[in-house]
Design an enzyme around this catalytic site. Structure first.
Site, mmCIF file in Angstrom:
data_model
loop_
_atom_site.group_PDB
_atom_site.id
_atom_site.type_symbol
_atom_site.label_atom_id
_atom_site.label_comp_id
_atom_site.label_asym_id
_atom_site.label_seq_id
_atom_site.Cartn_x
_atom_site.Cartn_y
_atom_site.Cartn_z
ATOM 1 N N CYS A 1 1.481 7.894 -8.060
ATOM 2 C CA CYS A 1 0.987 6.847 -7.162
ATOM 3 C C CYS A 1 0.026 7.429 -6.126
ATOM 4 O O CYS A 1 0.244 8.523 -5.609
ATOM 5 C CB CYS A 1 2.155 6.170 -6.444
ATOM 6 S SG CYS A 1 3.381 5.441 -7.554
ATOM 7 N N CYS B 1 -9.401 -2.890 -2.501
ATOM 8 C CA CYS B 1 -9.736 -1.528 -2.913
ATOM 9 C C CYS B 1 -11.106 -1.429 -3.576
ATOM 10 O O CYS B 1 -11.613 -0.327 -3.796
ATOM 11 C CB CYS B 1 -8.668 -1.002 -3.861
ATOM 12 S SG CYS B 1 -6.997 -1.051 -3.183
ATOM 13 N N HIS C 1 -6.938 7.775 -1.581
ATOM 14 C CA HIS C 1 -7.320 6.378 -1.744
ATOM 15 C C HIS C 1 -7.411 5.644 -0.403
ATOM 16 O O HIS C 1 -6.640 4.719 -0.137
ATOM 17 C CB HIS C 1 -6.303 5.690 -2.658
ATOM 18 C CG HIS C 1 -6.600 4.271 -2.978
ATOM 19 N ND1 HIS C 1 -7.881 3.748 -3.015
ATOM 20 C CD2 HIS C 1 -5.764 3.232 -3.302
ATOM 21 C CE1 HIS C 1 -7.828 2.476 -3.330
ATOM 22 N NE2 HIS C 1 -6.555 2.128 -3.503
#
Length: 421
Positions: free
Chosen positions: A237, A92, A362
């Site tokens: 999340c 990430c 994300h």
């Protein structure tokens, strides 16, 4: 002494689930947008490119990813021929590593203009195993027994047993949940404090036209959402999605030769640092503390001077943890700090005005550069409804991969609003 480095263009596509949009199309969208933001018709002066991606191998392109995605732009004369392209993968933290490479090009004097771009697709309809394959690469697949044993021990210490066979998300949600449970046990952090942080970021995301989720949620809404791994609910999340982001960085000399409309919007990179993860003890500070301390030293500033920040909230507990690691508050006080409103729009130090990962989205290989895009908008005063009242110094914290309770890599970038001479 390193040369001064400036961001003259940033771009970010809208984040979301885009199964019909190809890697090459996302690359084109972000690249043309970053050129436009820098006032350029083409990239003829780009001397180096850093291309970030994690998951393209799951789609069959395991090597030369950047070269493949940039080739159509080369044929059209939009991207210069013979430019070396470095492929970057750091979980990430991938896009921030790409920016770090571009920053080094300029700081070392090797280039006058360098491109960092991150492109990712993680949503695969009707094939969740392929999505899982992408995320599985973020943890040791050669010796899984090492982290299985670590998490079993951590589960006992945190009071939350590690039960990977019962997971309702990726294994990473279980590891974050154990960290949250340990923090709650040690410091008295509450699930409602985590929910307040999630609610805050969903509010910020509702103001961001690029966010994957643009709806507001109260803390009660967050707490009532589907459980993922206690104390985490789905609204705490980050979602699965696709997108791309990019930045153009240049030298002081190159900036001086640009039109005033570009110079006046430039943002200076005061610091760019990295750190690596390890299997740390539960009470030991994480790797972001190491990278942040290095960044503060490089920039010659203290944590109290940071006006706004984007932090890697793969779960909403992460923001609570990171404001401690970044020294915005004392260790153990992250929950009360976030719940106090200090990190909200209009607060003393707004954090994740983009909506953060839980709302903005994300797409892992693009995330770090999307943070830079948000902070550059803020420092320029171009963030619209979510514009911070004061913004001279900004910090981005971006972690990637997992080694125990650490990420495998962490990047800290400190940006400063440029005051034209």
């Amino acid at each position: 002494m390193a040369s001064e480095v400036y961001v003259i263009g940033t771009a970010c596509t809208p984040f979301g689930r885009k199964p019909q949009t190809s890697f090459k199309a996302l690359t084109r969208e972000a690249y043309l947008a970053v050129l436009a933001d820098a006032g350029m018709e083409d990239g003829r002066d780009i001397a180096m490119a850093w291309f970030g991606n994690c998951g393209m191998g799951a789609f069959g392109q395991r090597n030369i990813r950047g070269q493949v995605c940039l080739s159509p732009l080369v044929r059209e004369g939009l991207f210069p021929e013979r430019v070396p392209t470095m492929n970057v993968e750091g979980g990430c933290a991938t896009a921030s590593q790409a920016l770090h490479g571009a920053w080094k090009d300029i700081a070392s004097g090797d280039a006058q203009l360098s491109l960092a771009i991150g492109v990712e697709k993680t949503f695969v309809p009707d094939d969740p195993a392929r999505t899982q394959e992408i995320f599985d690469g973020g943890i040791d697949q050669l010796d899984p027994g090492e982290w299985l044993a670590y998490y079993r021990d951590a589960g006992e210490a945190s009071g939350k047993p590690f039960l990977p066979d019962e997971k309702r998300g990726t294994i990473f949600m279980d590891t974050y949940a154990m960290q949250a449970a340990y923090h709650m046990k040690r410091f008295g952090t509450t699930q409602r404090q985590i929910a307040i942080g999630a609610s805050k970021n969903h509010h910020h995301g509702s103001l961001n036209p690029l966010a994957q989720y643009r709806f507001r949620m109260t803390a009660d809404d967050v707490l009532a959402d589907r459980a993922i791994s206690y104390p985490l609910t789905r609204s705490m999340c980050a979602p699965v999605g696709d997108g791309a982001a990019a930045a153009l960085v240049c030298s002081k000399d190159y900036l001086a030769a640009l039109p005033s409309r570009v110079r006046d919007r430039a943002v200076k990179i005061r610091a760019s640092t990295m750190s690596g993860g390890k299997y740390r003890s539960l009470d030991e500070p994480g790797l972001s503390r190491i990278a942040a301390d290095r960044a503060y030293k490089m920039a010659g500033i203290s944590p109290s001077e940071i006006d706004i920040a984007e932090v890697h909230d793969a779960t909403s507990f992460c923001e609570i943890y990171q404001v401690e690691m970044l020294r915005f508050c004392a260790e153990g006080q992250g929950g009360s700090y976030v719940a106090s409103g200090a990190t909200t729009f209009g607060g003393d130090r707004p954090v994740n005005l983009s909506g953060g990962l839980v709302s903005k989205g994300h797409p892992i290989g693009a995330t770090g550069l999307s943070m830079i895009h948000e902070l550059v908008l803020q420092l320029r005063g171009e963030a619209g409804e979510r514009q911070a009242k004061k913004a001279r110094l900004a910090l981005a914290e971006n972690g990637g991969g997992v080694i125990g309770f650490d990420e495998a890599a962490c990047a800290i970038t400190i940006l400063e609003r440029h005051e034209p001479s």
